[in-house]
Design a protein around this motif. Sequence first.
Motif, PDB file in Angstrom:
ATOM      1  N   PHE A  34       0.837  -1.209   0.000  1.00  0.00           N
ATOM      2  CA  PHE A  34       0.000   0.000   0.000  1.00  0.00           C
ATOM      3  C   PHE A  34       0.870   1.256   0.000  1.00  0.00           C
ATOM      4  O   PHE A  34       0.708   2.159  -0.815  1.00  0.00           O
ATOM      5  N   LEU A  35       1.824   1.287   0.931  1.00  0.00           N
ATOM      6  CA  LEU A  35       2.632   2.495   1.123  1.00  0.00           C
ATOM      7  C   LEU A  35       3.541   2.774  -0.076  1.00  0.00           C
ATOM      8  O   LEU A  35       3.766   3.929  -0.446  1.00  0.00           O
ATOM      9  N   HIS A  36       4.033   1.682  -0.700  1.00  0.00           N
ATOM     10  CA  HIS A  36       4.947   1.872  -1.830  1.00  0.00           C
ATOM     11  C   HIS A  36       4.296   2.600  -3.003  1.00  0.00           C
ATOM     12  O   HIS A  36       4.988   3.186  -3.827  1.00  0.00           O
ATOM     13  N   LYS A  37       2.975   2.572  -3.058  1.00  0.00           N
ATOM     14  CA  LYS A  37       2.287   3.290  -4.140  1.00  0.00           C
ATOM     15  C   LYS A  37       2.534   4.801  -4.051  1.00  0.00           C
ATOM     16  O   LYS A  37       2.331   5.535  -5.006  1.00  0.00           O
ATOM     17  N   PHE A  38       2.924   5.268  -2.866  1.00  0.00           N
ATOM     18  CA  PHE A  38       3.011   6.717  -2.640  1.00  0.00           C
ATOM     19  C   PHE A  38       4.428   7.245  -2.455  1.00  0.00           C
ATOM     20  O   PHE A  38       4.657   8.437  -2.587  1.00  0.00           O
ATOM     21  N   LEU A  39       5.352   6.349  -2.090  1.00  0.00           N
ATOM     22  CA  LEU A  39       6.675   6.837  -1.697  1.00  0.00           C
ATOM     23  C   LEU A  39       7.536   7.226  -2.879  1.00  0.00           C
ATOM     24  O   LEU A  39       7.644   6.461  -3.845  1.00  0.00           O
ATOM     25  N   GLY A  40       8.164   8.387  -2.780  1.00  0.00           N
ATOM     26  CA  GLY A  40       9.130   8.818  -3.782  1.00  0.00           C
ATOM     27  C   GLY A  40       8.512   8.879  -5.164  1.00  0.00           C
ATOM     28  O   GLY A  40       7.314   8.751  -5.352  1.00  0.00           O
ATOM     29  N   ILE A  47      -1.311  10.764   5.622  1.00  0.00           N
ATOM     30  CA  ILE A  47      -1.781  10.136   6.863  1.00  0.00           C
ATOM     31  C   ILE A  47      -2.418   8.810   6.468  1.00  0.00           C
ATOM     32  O   ILE A  47      -3.225   8.758   5.526  1.00  0.00           O
ATOM     33  N   LEU A  48      -2.046   7.749   7.160  1.00  0.00           N
ATOM     34  CA  LEU A  48      -2.627   6.445   6.887  1.00  0.00           C
ATOM     35  C   LEU A  48      -3.390   5.961   8.104  1.00  0.00           C
ATOM     36  O   LEU A  48      -2.840   5.936   9.212  1.00  0.00           O
ATOM     37  N   ILE A  49      -4.630   5.576   7.886  1.00  0.00           N
ATOM     38  CA  ILE A  49      -5.404   4.911   8.933  1.00  0.00           C
ATOM     39  C   ILE A  49      -5.589   3.465   8.481  1.00  0.00           C
ATOM     40  O   ILE A  49      -6.041   3.219   7.356  1.00  0.00           O
ATOM     41  N   LYS A  50      -5.196   2.518   9.324  1.00  0.00           N
ATOM     42  CA  LYS A  50      -5.481   1.108   9.026  1.00  0.00           C
ATOM     43  C   LYS A  50      -6.180   0.558  10.253  1.00  0.00           C
ATOM     44  O   LYS A  50      -5.611   0.555  11.349  1.00  0.00           O
ATOM     45  N   ASP A  51      -7.430   0.098  10.084  1.00  0.00           N
ATOM     46  CA  ASP A  51      -8.169  -0.306  11.289  1.00  0.00           C
ATOM     47  C   ASP A  51      -9.339  -1.225  10.964  1.00  0.00           C
ATOM     48  O   ASP A  51      -9.742  -1.365   9.804  1.00  0.00           O
ATOM     49  N   ASN A  52      -9.862  -1.813  12.032  1.00  0.00           N
ATOM     50  CA  ASN A  52     -11.058  -2.638  11.934  1.00  0.00           C
ATOM     51  C   ASN A  52     -12.253  -1.763  11.556  1.00  0.00           C
ATOM     52  O   ASN A  52     -12.374  -0.636  12.050  1.00  0.00           O
ATOM     53  N   MET A  53     -13.130  -2.299  10.731  1.00  0.00           N
ATOM     54  CA  MET A  53     -14.366  -1.607  10.372  1.00  0.00           C
ATOM     55  C   MET A  53     -15.514  -2.578  10.632  1.00  0.00           C
ATOM     56  O   MET A  53     -15.465  -3.734  10.195  1.00  0.00           O
ATOM     57  N   SER A  54     -16.535  -2.084  11.319  1.00  0.00           N
ATOM     58  CA  SER A  54     -17.674  -2.957  11.608  1.00  0.00           C
ATOM     59  C   SER A  54     -18.540  -3.083  10.359  1.00  0.00           C
ATOM     60  O   SER A  54     -18.429  -2.289   9.421  1.00  0.00           O
ATOM     61  N   HIS A  55     -19.418  -4.083  10.367  1.00  0.00           N
ATOM     62  CA  HIS A  55     -20.329  -4.240   9.220  1.00  0.00           C
ATOM     63  C   HIS A  55     -21.396  -3.163   9.252  1.00  0.00           C
ATOM     64  O   HIS A  55     -21.823  -2.666   8.227  1.00  0.00           O
ATOM     65  N   GLU A  56     -21.806  -2.784  10.473  1.00  0.00           N
ATOM     66  CA  GLU A  56     -22.860  -1.777  10.584  1.00  0.00           C
ATOM     67  C   GLU A  56     -22.761  -1.030  11.902  1.00  0.00           C
ATOM     68  O   GLU A  56     -22.622  -1.651  12.964  1.00  0.00           O
ATOM     69  N   ILE A  81      -9.763  11.462   1.179  1.00  0.00           N
ATOM     70  CA  ILE A  81      -9.262  10.085   1.017  1.00  0.00           C
ATOM     71  C   ILE A  81      -8.684   9.965  -0.387  1.00  0.00           C
ATOM     72  O   ILE A  81      -9.411  10.127  -1.368  1.00  0.00           O
ATOM     73  N   VAL A  82      -7.375   9.697  -0.471  1.00  0.00           N
ATOM     74  CA  VAL A  82      -6.772   9.607  -1.800  1.00  0.00           C
ATOM     75  C   VAL A  82      -6.681   8.157  -2.282  1.00  0.00           C
ATOM     76  O   VAL A  82      -6.554   7.897  -3.475  1.00  0.00           O
ATOM     77  N   LEU A  88      -6.826   3.529   4.735  1.00  0.00           N
ATOM     78  CA  LEU A  88      -7.212   4.775   4.066  1.00  0.00           C
ATOM     79  C   LEU A  88      -5.998   5.696   4.026  1.00  0.00           C
ATOM     80  O   LEU A  88      -5.367   5.931   5.055  1.00  0.00           O
ATOM     81  N   ALA A  89      -5.696   6.195   2.848  1.00  0.00           N
ATOM     82  CA  ALA A  89      -4.622   7.191   2.720  1.00  0.00           C
ATOM     83  C   ALA A  89      -5.272   8.566   2.604  1.00  0.00           C
ATOM     84  O   ALA A  89      -6.181   8.771   1.787  1.00  0.00           O
ATOM     85  N   LEU A  90      -4.808   9.494   3.434  1.00  0.00           N
ATOM     86  CA  LEU A  90      -5.461  10.807   3.548  1.00  0.00           C
ATOM     87  C   LEU A  90      -4.454  11.939   3.382  1.00  0.00           C
ATOM     88  O   LEU A  90      -3.317  11.834   3.811  1.00  0.00           O
TER      89      LEU A  90
END
Length: 230
Positions: free
Chosen positions: A47-53, A170-179, A208-209, A227-229
């Motif tokens: 994920f991160l390599h898509k953005f670096l340098g 800014i990167l958020i990586k986290d659990n997301m509930s179904h509802e 969100i990019v 999410l990349a922000l």
Amino acid sequence: MGDVAEDETSFYSNAEGYWRDVSPTVDGMLGGYGCISNIDINGSKLFLHKFLGDGDGGTGTGTGTGTGTGCALDCGAGIGRISKRLLLPLFRTVDLVDVTQEFLDKAKTYLEEDSKRVGHYFCSGLQDFVPERGRYDVIWIQWVIGHLTDAHLVEFLRRCQEALRPNGLILIKDNMSHEGVVPDEVDSSVCRELPIVRDLVSRAGLRIVHEEQQLDFPKEIFQVHTLALR
Ligand SMILES: C[S@@+](CC[C@H](N)C(=O)[O-])C[C@H]1O[C@@H](n2cnc3c(N)ncnc32)[C@H](O)[C@@H]1O
């Protein structure tokens, strides 16, 4: 977040109490799911390599579009599981912030030689933490947003935006509930559904990019999204 916001003080103090009793190990950081750490880190790297340098050695100065590799901040870093395998191999300097002092103490040995490239170990709740303006190329926030109230998360994200360098992310990586919002009484946190997280991000004035779901995690756990922000 309803009830939680009404009893904010115990929401935070119960979480601090919970984490004080957790062993300072990868398994402890991941609630007994230490086995998913490799998949997690490998997914984050891709994920991160898509953005670096931008083909300029990662300084982010070539075409002016790449994210630099000077300094990263690991938020809710724990013992530095992410710093060790993801951030320190990619960034010249990494700062860690966590509310649990024992985890930061452990990080100093867990990160081995690379601990020399840690700039700061900040012991603070993210709800109180003010990252230095303009210091960071990447601010990584993983498996900790559920410990912040909605208002504190929005305010923290705003402060993070001010702490970014040009082309920072800014990167958020986290659990997301179904509802909806699912409370966890055990560690005193909440798990929000993705649309709620997206809404909080936009209330913070961030865009969100890029967004991806982490694949290959066990079926019984919450889905995890990155999410990349900026
Ligand atoms: C599930 S662990 C994740 C650790 C690390 N992000 C990882 O993925 O390995 C949650 C971490 O958040 C920290 N934490 C809990 N509440 C916090 C808060 N309000 N501010 C900062 N850190 C917090 C805990 O001490 C713990 O280290």
